[in-house]
Design a protein around this motif. Structure first.
Motif, PDB file in Angstrom:
ATOM      1  N   ALA A 155       4.138   0.420  -8.663  1.00  0.00           N
ATOM      2  CA  ALA A 155       2.793   0.618  -8.116  1.00  0.00           C
ATOM      3  C   ALA A 155       1.785  -0.282  -8.815  1.00  0.00           C
ATOM      4  O   ALA A 155       0.879  -0.833  -8.176  1.00  0.00           O
TER       5      ALA A 155
ATOM      6  N   VAL B 108       1.892   1.925  -3.555  1.00  0.00           N
ATOM      7  CA  VAL B 108       0.809   2.527  -4.334  1.00  0.00           C
ATOM      8  C   VAL B 108       0.621   3.996  -3.990  1.00  0.00           C
ATOM      9  O   VAL B 108       0.436   4.842  -4.866  1.00  0.00           O
TER      10      VAL B 108
ATOM     11  N   LYS C 149      -0.414  -3.114  -6.974  1.00  0.00           N
ATOM     12  CA  LYS C 149      -1.879  -3.181  -7.064  1.00  0.00           C
ATOM     13  C   LYS C 149      -2.336  -4.589  -7.433  1.00  0.00           C
ATOM     14  O   LYS C 149      -3.306  -5.099  -6.862  1.00  0.00           O
ATOM     15  N   ARG C 150      -1.652  -5.204  -8.385  1.00  0.00           N
ATOM     16  CA  ARG C 150      -2.009  -6.576  -8.775  1.00  0.00           C
ATOM     17  C   ARG C 150      -1.837  -7.537  -7.604  1.00  0.00           C
ATOM     18  O   ARG C 150      -2.671  -8.427  -7.385  1.00  0.00           O
TER      19      ARG C 150
ATOM     20  N   VAL D 212      -4.708  -7.006  -5.120  1.00  0.00           N
ATOM     21  CA  VAL D 212      -5.955  -7.613  -5.605  1.00  0.00           C
ATOM     22  C   VAL D 212      -5.929  -9.121  -5.394  1.00  0.00           C
ATOM     23  O   VAL D 212      -6.906  -9.726  -4.931  1.00  0.00           O
TER      24      VAL D 212
ATOM     25  N   GLU E 281       0.830  -1.204   0.000  1.00  0.00           N
ATOM     26  CA  GLU E 281       0.000   0.000   0.000  1.00  0.00           C
ATOM     27  C   GLU E 281       0.867   1.258   0.000  1.00  0.00           C
ATOM     28  O   GLU E 281       0.495   2.284  -0.587  1.00  0.00           O
TER      29      GLU E 281
END
Length: 263
Positions: free
Chosen positions: A76, A67, A80-81, A84, A64
Motif C-alpha cells: 500500500a 491502498v 501510494k508513492r 502521487v 487504489e
C-alpha cells in the motif's frame, strides 16, 4: 506448593501470549490477501505493469485497490508513492530505477549476442577506407542480424591509428564510418537506423608502436544503441560502451560533414 502455582501461572501467561500472537498473525496474513485470493503484491505488480504499458486509468484503479483493500501493508505504501507520482505526471521512482536496470541488462545481452553472431567491427588497410572481401562478409552478416531485430538502431564509429596529422586521422575515421554505413544500407538496412561518429585516433584499442599492433586501431565498430523497453525508438540515443577517449572528444574536434554524425 508455591513453586507449583508459579509454574502454572507462567504456563498460563505463555499460552495466552501464544494465542494472541496466533490471532494477530492470522489477521496480518488476511490483510495481504483479498476475497478473490489475490495478494497485495500481485495487485501492486499488475498496477505498475499497467502504468508501464501507458494504461494509466487501469493502473490507477489497481493501485487504489491496493491502498483501500490492504491499507497497512508495504504494498500500500508503494502504491501510494506510485499514485502521487502519477498525479504529478512523473514516473514512479522505484519502478523507473528497475526499468532502467532491466534495459541496461538487455542492452548488454543484445551487444554480446551481436558480437558472437555477427561481429561488431571490421578493419582497414593503412591510410585506406576501402572495404575488403572479409569486411563485406561481416557487414552483410551484421545487416541480416539487425534486419531481424527492427527495434534496434546502431552507431558506426570510425577509428584511425594516427595516419597523418590530427585532422587527417579524423577525416579518415569519418570515411571509414561512412563506408560501413553505406555497405549496411546496400545490404538492406534502413539508413535512418544508422548514425556515424568519427573518433579519429582518440579511441584506440591498443597503444603500441609496431605496424602490426597499430592495425588493430584501423577499424569501424558497429555499436548497438541503448535498448528501450516496449519498442521505444533508440534513434538519437547516446550509446553505451564507448571507451573513455572517444567519450571525451569535444564536438569541435569532429570534422565537418553534411552526413549525419553523432556529436
Amino acid at each position: 506448593m508455591l513453586k507449583l502455582r508459579t509454574s502454572f501461572f507462567v504456563a498460563g501467561v505463555v499460552c495466552c501470549v501464544m494465542g494472541l500472537m496466533s490471532v494477530l498473525s492470522v489477521r496480518v496474513g488476511a490483510q495481504d490477501i483479498d476475497d478473490d485470493g489475490i495478494t497485495a503484491g500481485e495487485l501492486l505488480e499488475d498496477g505498475l505493469d499497467a502504468l508501464s504499458d501507458h494504461a494509466d486509468q487501469s493502473g490507477r484503479r489497481l493501485l487504489e485497490r491496493v491502498v483501500s483493500e490492504f491499507p497497512s501493508t508495504a504494498a500500500a505504501l508503494r502504491a501510494k508513492r506510485a499514485l502521487v507520482a502519477l498525479d504529478r505526471g512523473e514516473p514512479d521512482p522505484e519502478y523507473s530505477a528497475q526499468l532502467k536496470a532491466d534495459e541496461a541488462e538487455k542492452t548488454t545481452e543484445y551487444r554480446h549476442a551481436f558480437l558472437v553472431d555477427a561481429g561488431d567491427r571490421v578493419f582497414f588497410a593503412e591510410n585506406s577506407a576501402a572495404i575488403g572481401g572479409r569486411a563485406r562478409s561481416i557487414i552483410e552478416q551484421q545487416a541480416r542480424w539487425l534486419k531481424a531485430r527492427p527495434d534496434l538502431s546502431v552507431m558506426v564509429i570510425g577509428r584511425a591509428d594516427g595516419e597523418g596529422d590530427w585532422k587527417a586521422a579524423r577525416e579518415l575515421s569519418l570515411l571509414r564510418a561512412q563506408a560501413v554505413r553505406d555497405r549496411l544500407v546496400s545490404a538492406g538496412l534502413a539508413q535512418n537506423r544508422i548514425e556515424i561518429k568519427a573518433a579519429g585516433d582518440q579511441d584506440r584499442i591498443a597503444t603500441c608502436g609496431s605496424s602490426m599492433c597499430e592495425a588493430q586501431n584501423r577499424n569501424a565498430e558497429v555499436l548497438l544503441n541503448y535498448w528501450h523497453a516496449y519498442g521505444d525508438s533508440q534513434r538519437g540515443t547516446q550509446p553505451l560502451g564507448l571507451s573513455k577517449p572517444t567519450a571525451g572528444i569535444s564536438n569541435s574536434q569532429l570534422p565537418d560533414s553534411s552526413d549525419q554524425i553523432s556529436q
